[in-house]
Design an enzyme around this catalytic site. Structure first.
Site, PDB file in Angstrom:
ATOM      1  N   CYS A  73       0.855  -1.200   0.000  1.00 36.50           N
ATOM      2  CA  CYS A  73       0.000   0.000   0.000  1.00 36.50           C
ATOM      3  C   CYS A  73       0.886   1.244   0.000  1.00 36.50           C
ATOM      4  O   CYS A  73       1.573   1.530   0.980  1.00 36.50           O
ATOM      5  CB  CYS A  73      -0.902  -0.033   1.221  1.00 36.50           C
ATOM      6  SG  CYS A  73      -1.821   1.475   1.535  1.00 36.50           S
ATOM      7  N   CYS A 101       0.103   3.767   2.725  1.00 32.95           N
ATOM      8  CA  CYS A 101       0.551   3.280   4.039  1.00 32.95           C
ATOM      9  C   CYS A 101       2.035   3.560   4.254  1.00 32.95           C
ATOM     10  O   CYS A 101       2.439   4.030   5.311  1.00 32.95           O
ATOM     11  CB  CYS A 101       0.311   1.779   4.160  1.00 32.95           C
ATOM     12  SG  CYS A 101      -1.393   1.261   3.955  1.00 32.95           S
TER      13      CYS A 101
END
Length: 187
Positions: free
Chosen positions: A107, A110
């Protein structure tokens, strides 16, 4: 004023060494050591003699930034259900707020958000403890316990219970503002 008189140069060199806290040079040359000891006068621009900062010279920072206070604190990883239970039990004993960043290595948001959360952790240290969970490296029972469906999800836990969360699908500065508000509300 391209060159200083030898006596002025010696005085300037001594002042320079006092300011920088370095021992005086033992060279007997007149003004050649001024550049070595910490910057001289800018003689290329007449009437504008200003002191140039040397390479080793440190510029003082604001008084509120303490040298002992870290600028970021690395978040600890939660790897098992037992780790998660232990962290929640310990925080419940001392009534400490826990922030858990549910993320994945694939991600991009993230990965981008993690160092920013570590800087935020330094702001709230020691009142708030920050952790992260890589959802691909933990048992899925732990992910289900956190009720995670999107990433990054930043959750606030207090007294062993889930209190609030921010799903970080938007700009990082907005996510950080929402996390700050969430923390302030539950501190």
């Amino acid at each position: 004023m391209a060159a200083l008189a030898p006596t002025s140069c010696l005085l300037y060199r001594e002042l320079c060494h006092r300011e920088l806290g370095t021992p005086p040079l033992s060279s007997g040359g007149a003004c050649s050591s001024v550049a070595i000891c910490g910057g001289g006068v800018d003689s290329s621009r007449p009437g504008r003699g200003r002191r140039a900062r040397s390479r080793g010279e440190v510029k003082a920072g604001p008084f509120w930034q303490s040298a002992s206070r870290p600028t970021s604190i690395e978040m600890e990883a939660i790897a098992t259900m037992e780790d998660f239970d232990r962290i929640l039990a310990a925080s419940q004993e001392i009534s400490q707020v826990v922030i858990v960043d549910w993320m994945a290595t694939w991600c991009r948001k993230c990965i981008y958000l993690k160092p920013k959360l570590e800087k935020l952790a330094a702001e709230y240290h020691p009142r708030v403890k920050f952790y992260f969970v890589d959802v691909n490296k933990v048992p899925q029972a732990l992910v289900k316990r956190g009720n995670i469906s999107k990433m990054p999800t930043i959750q606030l836990w207090k007294d062993g219970e889930w209190k609030a969360e921010v799903i970080g699908g938007h700009k990082a500065w907005l996510v950080l503002d929402e996390v700050r508000e969430m923390i302030q509300k539950h501190l």
